[in-house]
Design an enzyme around this catalytic site. Structure first.
Site, PDB file in Angstrom:
ATOM      1  N   ARG A 171      57.691   9.417  -1.780  1.00 32.07           N
ATOM      2  CA  ARG A 171      57.786   9.370  -2.995  1.00 32.07           C
ATOM      3  C   ARG A 171      56.471   8.571  -3.280  1.00 32.07           C
ATOM      4  O   ARG A 171      56.008   7.664  -2.626  1.00 32.07           O
ATOM      5  CB  ARG A 171      58.862   8.510  -3.611  1.00 32.07           C
ATOM      6  CG  ARG A 171      60.525   9.373  -3.150  1.00 32.07           C
ATOM      7  CD  ARG A 171      61.347   8.531  -3.632  1.00 32.07           C
ATOM      8  NE  ARG A 171      62.917   9.020  -3.361  1.00 32.07           N
ATOM      9  CZ  ARG A 171      63.807   8.905  -2.395  1.00 32.07           C
ATOM     10  NH1 ARG A 171      63.164   7.988  -1.278  1.00 32.07           N
ATOM     11  NH2 ARG A 171      64.734   9.512  -2.197  1.00 32.07           N
ATOM     12  N   HIS A 231      67.258  11.041   1.700  1.00 34.75           N
ATOM     13  CA  HIS A 231      68.152  11.628   0.619  1.00 34.75           C
ATOM     14  C   HIS A 231      69.648  11.048   1.150  1.00 34.75           C
ATOM     15  O   HIS A 231      70.008  11.120   2.305  1.00 34.75           O
ATOM     16  CB  HIS A 231      68.333  13.117   0.570  1.00 34.75           C
ATOM     17  CG  HIS A 231      67.493  13.625  -0.473  1.00 34.75           C
ATOM     18  ND1 HIS A 231      67.126  15.060  -0.333  1.00 34.75           N
ATOM     19  CD2 HIS A 231      66.460  13.122  -1.265  1.00 34.75           C
ATOM     20  CE1 HIS A 231      65.865  15.365  -1.083  1.00 34.75           C
ATOM     21  NE2 HIS A 231      65.667  14.117  -1.677  1.00 34.75           N
ATOM     22  N   ARG A 273      55.825  16.216  -3.059  1.00 34.27           N
ATOM     23  CA  ARG A 273      56.884  15.856  -2.426  1.00 34.27           C
ATOM     24  C   ARG A 273      57.630  17.247  -2.220  1.00 34.27           C
ATOM     25  O   ARG A 273      58.285  17.787  -1.010  1.00 34.27           O
ATOM     26  CB  ARG A 273      57.845  14.879  -2.807  1.00 34.27           C
ATOM     27  CG  ARG A 273      59.229  14.499  -2.278  1.00 34.27           C
ATOM     28  CD  ARG A 273      59.520  13.128  -2.981  1.00 34.27           C
ATOM     29  NE  ARG A 273      61.010  13.052  -2.740  1.00 34.27           N
ATOM     30  CZ  ARG A 273      61.586  12.339  -1.473  1.00 34.27           C
ATOM     31  NH1 ARG A 273      60.602  11.868  -0.775  1.00 34.27           N
ATOM     32  NH2 ARG A 273      63.005  12.193  -1.414  1.00 34.27           N
ATOM     33  N   HIS A 317      55.722  13.763  -7.185  1.00 33.78           N
ATOM     34  CA  HIS A 317      56.782  14.695  -6.991  1.00 33.78           C
ATOM     35  C   HIS A 317      56.696  15.888  -6.474  1.00 33.78           C
ATOM     36  O   HIS A 317      57.539  16.715  -5.947  1.00 33.78           O
ATOM     37  CB  HIS A 317      57.873  14.369  -7.983  1.00 33.78           C
ATOM     38  CG  HIS A 317      59.159  13.889  -7.269  1.00 33.78           C
ATOM     39  ND1 HIS A 317      59.246  12.726  -6.778  1.00 33.78           N
ATOM     40  CD2 HIS A 317      60.425  14.702  -7.447  1.00 33.78           C
ATOM     41  CE1 HIS A 317      60.522  12.477  -6.257  1.00 33.78           C
ATOM     42  NE2 HIS A 317      61.264  13.869  -6.601  1.00 33.78           N
ATOM     43  N   TYR A 349      66.443  22.662  -2.146  1.00 37.63           N
ATOM     44  CA  TYR A 349      65.144  22.996  -1.861  1.00 37.63           C
ATOM     45  C   TYR A 349      65.509  24.651  -1.244  1.00 37.63           C
ATOM     46  O   TYR A 349      64.553  25.550  -0.993  1.00 37.63           O
ATOM     47  CB  TYR A 349      64.456  22.148  -0.891  1.00 37.63           C
ATOM     48  CG  TYR A 349      63.870  21.120  -1.530  1.00 37.63           C
ATOM     49  CD1 TYR A 349      62.954  21.010  -2.472  1.00 37.63           C
ATOM     50  CD2 TYR A 349      64.444  19.933  -1.126  1.00 37.63           C
ATOM     51  CE1 TYR A 349      62.623  19.868  -2.859  1.00 37.63           C
ATOM     52  CE2 TYR A 349      64.205  18.637  -1.932  1.00 37.63           C
ATOM     53  CZ  TYR A 349      63.268  18.861  -2.698  1.00 37.63           C
ATOM     54  OH  TYR A 349      62.695  17.480  -3.294  1.00 37.63           O
ATOM     55  N   LYS A 396      63.834   4.314  -1.447  1.00 35.51           N
ATOM     56  CA  LYS A 396      64.873   4.099  -2.618  1.00 35.51           C
ATOM     57  C   LYS A 396      66.421   3.783  -2.239  1.00 35.51           C
ATOM     58  O   LYS A 396      66.674   3.750  -0.916  1.00 35.51           O
ATOM     59  CB  LYS A 396      65.008   5.620  -3.253  1.00 35.51           C
ATOM     60  CG  LYS A 396      66.093   5.700  -4.748  1.00 35.51           C
ATOM     61  CD  LYS A 396      65.784   7.438  -4.952  1.00 35.51           C
ATOM     62  CE  LYS A 396      66.419   7.424  -6.354  1.00 35.51           C
ATOM     63  NZ  LYS A 396      66.245   8.806  -6.877  1.00 35.51           N
TER      64      LYS A 396
END
Length: 308
Positions: free
Chosen positions: A155, A266, A243, A240, A275, A180
């Site tokens: 990120r 994640h 990414r 992003h 995805y 994150k």
């Protein structure tokens, strides 16, 4: 949403204003390990709530205040778009944040919920566009930014918080500490990134220096300039999107979904599964190649016992 282990509010906080309670709540979030980005999100939601109902005392809060805020936002939306989100999506997340705040206060007030806005089609760059960006690089910093984003899936905030002490060039590993949800993880260094890192490191005087010493705004502008030099629509070149491109290319090349989930950081594999639809055409082409009549029968179709 990530759950944080928070200490409940004191009696003084419960007798005070909502804004005072908010400040204490945010301090508790930080103490529990929440990232600054998470804290800012909670602050934005609660301050928006206060802007509609007023900074009244915590003891005066009621479901009428919740309804007033919800109705105001349904009717008028938000003053500005938030990182490209629709009002519907913003309302969904703000409701979750405010619900957590109300729950922390110990108030039996229903916040309700909203349906999350439909996810926009994920944009990615084509392989030739990535090459164009690399060829448009003016210096090693440009090259380092593109190669790291496209080969690690970091990120933007993670990229900009990287320090040289987080990078092990020999092991080809990057330790992502500013991730994150406040969790750490490891991503791996590709060939392009390794060469760029080795070149830039010759000018580094301290391991504590940031690898990309710039702000998000500066990074954003730099990518836009690169896009224009490469002849690509600048709107399509954002951190992003790079990414997303990393994620879809990884799946196309056979990286297992659970491995991609760990690399991307994640919490839930369902987030990574978005995805999969991006590689549907590739899967379809492989399927048709395997199960076509010519594929099954070695290039000839069998009809009525005869090859044709």
């Amino acid at each position: 949403m990530t759950k944080f282990d928070l200490i409940g509010p004191s009696e003084d906080i419960l007798r005070g204003s909502i804004e005072d309670a908010m400040q204490e709540f945010l301090l508790q979030l930080r103490a529990s390990g929440a990232s600054e980005k998470t804290v800012r999100s909670y602050r934005a939601a609660i301050k928006d709530f206060i802007s509609v109902i007023g900074n009244k005392k915590v003891s005066e809060l009621s479901e009428k205040d919740i309804h007033k805020w919800r109705l105001e936002r349904v009717r008028r939306g938000f003053n500005r778009s938030i990182r490209g989100r629709s009002s519907e999506t913003t309302l969904y997340y703000y409701s979750l944040f405010i619900r957590s705040f109300i729950k922390w206060l110990g108030l039996r007030i229903s916040v309700g919920g909203f349906k999350k806005g439909s996810r926009k089609l994920i944009e990615t760059l084509k392989t030739q566009e990535i090459f164009k960006l690399l060829n448009a690089a003016r210096d090693t910093t440009d090259l380092l930014i593109i190669s790291l984003l496209i080969e690690t899936g970091l990120r933007a905030s993670e990229l900009l918080s990287l320090r040289w002490k987080d990078i092990d060039l020999e092991a080809r590993e990057i330790y992502v500490r500013g991730a994150k949800y406040g969790e750490e993880r490891v991503v791996f260094i590709g060939d392009l990134s390794k060469k760029a890192l080795e070149t830039v490191k010759t000018y580094v005087s301290s391991e504590d220096e940031r690898v990309i010493p710039m702000t998000y705004t500066a990074l954003y502008k730099r990518l836009k300039t690169l896009a224009m030099r490469a002849g690509i629509d600048p709107k399509r070149v954002r951190p992003h999107i790079l990414r997303h491109t990393f994620a879809t290319e990884s799946l196309k090349r056979g990286l297992p979904l659970p491995v991609l989930q760990r690399i991307l950081g994640h919490k839930d594999i369902k987030t990574t599964q978005i995805y999969l639809h991006m590689v549907k055409e590739d899967i379809k082409n492989i399927y048709l190649k395997i199960y076509s009549i010519s594929g099954i029968h070695g290039g000839s179709e069998i009809v009525g016992g005869r090859s044709i």
